[in-house]
Structure formats: C-alpha cells, structure tokens
Design a protein around this motif. Structure first.
Motif, PDB file in Angstrom:
ATOM      1  N   VAL A 175       0.625  -1.200   0.086  1.00  0.00           N
ATOM      2  CA  VAL A 175       0.161   0.059   0.008  1.00  0.00           C
ATOM      3  C   VAL A 175       0.743   1.392  -0.081  1.00  0.00           C
ATOM      4  CG1 VAL A 175      -1.710   1.198   1.270  1.00  0.00           C
ATOM      5  CG2 VAL A 175      -2.016  -1.079   1.114  1.00  0.00           C
ATOM      6  N   CYS A 176       1.838   1.307   0.845  1.00  0.00           N
ATOM      7  CA  CYS A 176       2.799   2.342   0.906  1.00  0.00           C
ATOM      8  C   CYS A 176       3.497   2.511  -0.625  1.00  0.00           C
ATOM      9  CB  CYS A 176       3.876   2.291   1.812  1.00  0.00           C
ATOM     10  SG  CYS A 176       3.291   2.320   3.501  1.00  0.00           S
ATOM     11  N   SER A 177       3.660   1.470  -1.248  1.00  0.00           N
ATOM     12  CA  SER A 177       4.351   1.515  -2.441  1.00  0.00           C
ATOM     13  C   SER A 177       3.252   1.968  -3.610  1.00  0.00           C
ATOM     14  CB  SER A 177       4.782   0.300  -3.078  1.00  0.00           C
ATOM     15  OG  SER A 177       6.107  -0.076  -2.232  1.00  0.00           O
ATOM     16  N   MET A 178       2.085   1.536  -3.475  1.00  0.00           N
ATOM     17  CA  MET A 178       1.180   1.987  -4.155  1.00  0.00           C
ATOM     18  C   MET A 178       0.999   3.577  -4.343  1.00  0.00           C
ATOM     19  SD  MET A 178      -1.782  -0.696  -3.727  1.00  0.00           S
ATOM     20  CE  MET A 178      -1.722  -2.425  -3.296  1.00  0.00           C
ATOM     21  N   ALA A 179       1.147   4.225  -3.027  1.00  0.00           N
ATOM     22  CA  ALA A 179       0.707   5.553  -2.724  1.00  0.00           C
ATOM     23  C   ALA A 179       2.059   6.154  -3.490  1.00  0.00           C
ATOM     24  CB  ALA A 179       1.080   5.850  -1.258  1.00  0.00           C
ATOM     25  N   GLN A 180       3.177   5.710  -3.530  1.00  0.00           N
ATOM     26  CA  GLN A 180       4.388   6.270  -4.201  1.00  0.00           C
ATOM     27  C   GLN A 180       4.020   6.283  -5.658  1.00  0.00           C
ATOM     28  OE1 GLN A 180       8.477   4.889  -5.043  1.00  0.00           O
ATOM     29  NE2 GLN A 180       8.392   4.814  -2.913  1.00  0.00           N
ATOM     30  N   ILE A 181       3.531   5.127  -6.243  1.00  0.00           N
ATOM     31  CA  ILE A 181       3.401   4.990  -7.762  1.00  0.00           C
ATOM     32  C   ILE A 181       2.406   5.845  -8.160  1.00  0.00           C
ATOM     33  CG2 ILE A 181       2.829   3.495  -9.332  1.00  0.00           C
ATOM     34  CD1 ILE A 181       5.688   3.362  -8.507  1.00  0.00           C
ATOM     35  N   THR A 182       1.259   6.022  -7.270  1.00  0.00           N
ATOM     36  CA  THR A 182       0.115   6.913  -7.600  1.00  0.00           C
ATOM     37  C   THR A 182       0.711   8.400  -7.742  1.00  0.00           C
ATOM     38  OG1 THR A 182      -1.369   5.440  -6.705  1.00  0.00           O
ATOM     39  CG2 THR A 182      -2.035   7.678  -7.192  1.00  0.00           C
ATOM     40  N   ILE A 183       1.642   8.594  -6.630  1.00  0.00           N
ATOM     41  CA  ILE A 183       2.067  10.092  -6.900  1.00  0.00           C
ATOM     42  C   ILE A 183       2.995  10.251  -7.931  1.00  0.00           C
ATOM     43  CG2 ILE A 183       3.948  11.819  -5.796  1.00  0.00           C
ATOM     44  CD1 ILE A 183       2.925  10.532  -3.158  1.00  0.00           C
ATOM     45  N   ASP A 184       3.930   9.248  -8.397  1.00  0.00           N
ATOM     46  CA  ASP A 184       4.555   9.376  -9.570  1.00  0.00           C
ATOM     47  C   ASP A 184       3.636   9.558 -10.787  1.00  0.00           C
ATOM     48  OD1 ASP A 184       6.772   8.928  -8.020  1.00  0.00           O
ATOM     49  OD2 ASP A 184       7.400   6.943  -8.536  1.00  0.00           O
ATOM     50  N   ILE A 185       2.571   8.743 -10.739  1.00  0.00           N
ATOM     51  CA  ILE A 185       1.781   8.966 -12.297  1.00  0.00           C
ATOM     52  C   ILE A 185       1.082  10.233 -12.221  1.00  0.00           C
ATOM     53  CG2 ILE A 185      -0.336   8.134 -12.965  1.00  0.00           C
ATOM     54  CD1 ILE A 185       0.375   5.270 -11.980  1.00  0.00           C
ATOM     55  N   VAL A 186       0.609  10.921 -11.134  1.00  0.00           N
ATOM     56  CA  VAL A 186      -0.015  12.177 -11.086  1.00  0.00           C
ATOM     57  C   VAL A 186       1.093  13.234 -11.541  1.00  0.00           C
ATOM     58  CG1 VAL A 186      -1.129  13.865  -9.609  1.00  0.00           C
ATOM     59  CG2 VAL A 186      -1.791  11.455  -9.430  1.00  0.00           C
ATOM     60  N   VAL A 187       2.237  13.131 -11.024  1.00  0.00           N
ATOM     61  CA  VAL A 187       3.275  14.224 -11.059  1.00  0.00           C
ATOM     62  C   VAL A 187       3.513  14.075 -12.735  1.00  0.00           C
ATOM     63  CG1 VAL A 187       5.667  14.747 -10.497  1.00  0.00           C
ATOM     64  CG2 VAL A 187       4.231  14.376  -8.754  1.00  0.00           C
ATOM     65  N   GLY A 188       3.595  12.736 -13.048  1.00  0.00           N
ATOM     66  CA  GLY A 188       4.131  12.600 -14.661  1.00  0.00           C
ATOM     67  C   GLY A 188       3.013  13.081 -15.590  1.00  0.00           C
ATOM     68  N   ALA A 189       1.585  12.895 -15.003  1.00  0.00           N
ATOM     69  CA  ALA A 189       0.671  13.687 -15.975  1.00  0.00           C
ATOM     70  C   ALA A 189       0.510  15.037 -15.768  1.00  0.00           C
ATOM     71  CB  ALA A 189      -0.766  12.804 -15.458  1.00  0.00           C
ATOM     72  N   ARG A 190       0.892  15.568 -14.797  1.00  0.00           N
ATOM     73  CA  ARG A 190       0.644  17.078 -14.626  1.00  0.00           C
ATOM     74  C   ARG A 190       1.970  17.969 -14.968  1.00  0.00           C
ATOM     75  NH1 ARG A 190      -0.936  18.770  -9.107  1.00  0.00           N
ATOM     76  NH2 ARG A 190      -1.602  21.086 -10.228  1.00  0.00           N
ATOM     77  N   ALA A 191       2.963  17.165 -15.004  1.00  0.00           N
ATOM     78  CA  ALA A 191       4.262  18.032 -15.138  1.00  0.00           C
ATOM     79  C   ALA A 191       4.450  18.136 -16.868  1.00  0.00           C
ATOM     80  CB  ALA A 191       5.525  17.374 -14.818  1.00  0.00           C
ATOM     81  N   ALA A 192       5.017  19.543 -16.988  1.00  0.00           N
ATOM     82  CA  ALA A 192       5.305  19.673 -18.703  1.00  0.00           C
ATOM     83  C   ALA A 192       6.690  19.080 -19.171  1.00  0.00           C
ATOM     84  CB  ALA A 192       5.042  21.149 -18.939  1.00  0.00           C
ATOM     85  N   ASP A 193       7.610  19.009 -18.062  1.00  0.00           N
ATOM     86  CA  ASP A 193       8.769  18.514 -18.195  1.00  0.00           C
ATOM     87  C   ASP A 193       9.580  17.746 -16.986  1.00  0.00           C
ATOM     88  OD1 ASP A 193       9.731  20.717 -16.945  1.00  0.00           O
ATOM     89  OD2 ASP A 193      10.027  21.958 -18.798  1.00  0.00           O
ATOM     90  N   HIS A 194      10.636  17.634 -17.345  1.00  0.00           N
ATOM     91  CA  HIS A 194      11.293  16.886 -16.207  1.00  0.00           C
ATOM     92  C   HIS A 194      11.679  17.838 -14.973  1.00  0.00           C
ATOM     93  CE1 HIS A 194      13.499  13.766 -14.269  1.00  0.00           C
ATOM     94  NE2 HIS A 194      14.580  14.334 -13.810  1.00  0.00           N
ATOM     95  N   GLU A 195      11.902  19.018 -15.354  1.00  0.00           N
ATOM     96  CA  GLU A 195      12.330  20.338 -14.398  1.00  0.00           C
ATOM     97  C   GLU A 195      11.100  20.328 -13.450  1.00  0.00           C
ATOM     98  OE1 GLU A 195      14.634  22.382 -11.713  1.00  0.00           O
ATOM     99  OE2 GLU A 195      15.050  21.170 -13.679  1.00  0.00           O
ATOM    100  N   ALA A 196       9.797  20.461 -14.176  1.00  0.00           N
ATOM    101  CA  ALA A 196       8.580  20.610 -13.551  1.00  0.00           C
ATOM    102  C   ALA A 196       8.411  19.231 -12.615  1.00  0.00           C
ATOM    103  CB  ALA A 196       7.553  20.523 -14.211  1.00  0.00           C
ATOM    104  N   MET A 197       8.404  18.210 -12.952  1.00  0.00           N
ATOM    105  CA  MET A 197       8.449  17.164 -12.118  1.00  0.00           C
ATOM    106  C   MET A 197       9.361  17.084 -11.018  1.00  0.00           C
ATOM    107  SD  MET A 197       8.376  13.802 -14.798  1.00  0.00           S
ATOM    108  CE  MET A 197       8.361  12.625 -13.683  1.00  0.00           C
ATOM    109  N   ARG A 198      10.681  17.365 -11.091  1.00  0.00           N
ATOM    110  CA  ARG A 198      11.498  17.571  -9.831  1.00  0.00           C
ATOM    111  C   ARG A 198      10.866  18.632  -8.730  1.00  0.00           C
ATOM    112  NH1 ARG A 198      16.417  16.690 -11.663  1.00  0.00           N
ATOM    113  NH2 ARG A 198      16.158  18.273 -13.319  1.00  0.00           N
TER     114      ARG A 198
END
Length: 192
Positions: free
Chosen positions: A79-102
């Motif tokens: 479940v903790c890993s699912m939270a991490q991966i969900t955050i990664d997916i949301v950040v990846g979907a919202r960010a325009a580029d790698h710098e914004a992801m960071r």
C-alpha cells in the motif's frame, strides 16, 4: 481472480515496469511521457496483485498469528508503494517537463512523514514481508528451499536500487510462479 495468476503476473509486471523504465531513461531523463506513465501503471498493477499473493501465502503458512502479521506487514508495504507510484503517475501527468516534475516531487516530499512512509521505510515492508513469509514457508517445508532462496536474492538485489529491478522481477518470478501447491502445505506450516 485465480491466485496463480497473481503469483505469475505480479513479478512479470515488475519486469515490464523495469523494461519501460530503461526505455524511458534512454534520453538521459525519466518522465514525463508515455513510457513513464505506462511503466508506472504496470508497477501499480503489480503492487495490487501482491495483496492476493500475501493472502494466499498466509493461507499456505497456516493462517496463524505469525503468518497473519507477516502478511499484514507485506500488504502495508504494498500500500505504501502504491501511494508512491500513484504520486509518480499524477506528477508525470501534470508536469510539462522533467524540471517541473522535480519541483512537484520536492513539494510532495516536503510534507511531514511522506518521505518516510511513502518513499523510504514503507515500501521496504513489502520485501520484508515476502522474505519472512518465504523463509517461514521453507522452514515448514511448505515450499521448496529454492523458492525462498530466489525471493531472498530478489530482496538483496533490490537493495542495489531501481536499476536492478529487471533482476528483482526475474528472481521474484522464479520464487513465486506458479503458486506453490497447497495440499499438505498448510498442515506442515501449522505444525512448525
């Protein structure tokens, strides 16, 4: 869902994530983009499948307090890993580029407790649960020792970092797939 599917699919989806992670990094950066999202969705599916894996392992281990506690530890890690991966997916979907992801990741990780629960300690519980469960099952002769060795090696190799995930997935597949036979195994685990 047939439990044998989860035992085979979870490690295979880890391998899929690892392969897409490698492809995503070929340009020198990971994310955002289709490889990032698809890989993370595969890993999220793998983590969901570890829940029925732990429940089946608990049954195989005799359903006692130790087996139940170990399964709970593993599921909490998933479940903790699912939270991490969900955050990664949301950040990846919202960010325009790698710098914004960071920047977005820095914002998320600055929330008190998130780094420990979601990124460092929490996810380790998944591997700890697998390691303890398979060692117990091997000692009880509910699974062959080589399965426990493969899972233990997967846990050790995971300490090398995300670049080692292809080997981790392969070792987990060797240890988990197909689901160990249950006939007589629960009785052997209950006696120990």
């Amino acid at each position: 869902m047939d439990k044998t599917i989860a035992f085979a699919a979870a490690p295979l989806l880890v391998i899929v994530y690892a392969g897409l992670r490698i492809l995503d990094g070929l340009d020198g950066e990971r994310g955002p983009g289709p490889a990032w999202t698809t890989g993370h969705l595969a890993f999220l599916a793998a983590l969901f499948l570890f829940v029925p894996v732990f429940l089946a392992l608990r049954r195989l281990a005799g359903r006692g307090p130790f087996a139940t506690g170990t399964a709970v530890v593993g599921i909490v890690g998933a479940v903790c890993s699912m939270a991490q991966i969900t955050i990664d997916i949301v950040v990846g979907a919202r960010a325009a580029d790698h710098e914004a992801m960071r920047g977005m990741f820095a914002d998320v990780q600055s929330v008190p407790g998130v780094d420990v629960v979601v990124y460092t300690v929490g996810p380790v519980l998944l591997f700890l649960g697998l390691l303890v469960m398979f060692c117990r099952l091997a000692v009880a002769r509910a699974v062959p020792v080589w399965r426990a060795v493969a899972v233990a090696l997967a846990v050790l190799v995971s300490l090398l970092g995300l670049d080692a995930l292809p080997a981790v997935g392969l070792l987990l597949y060797v240890g988990l797939a197909p689901l160990p036979g249950r006939r007589g195994a629960s009785r052997a685990a209950a006696r120990s």
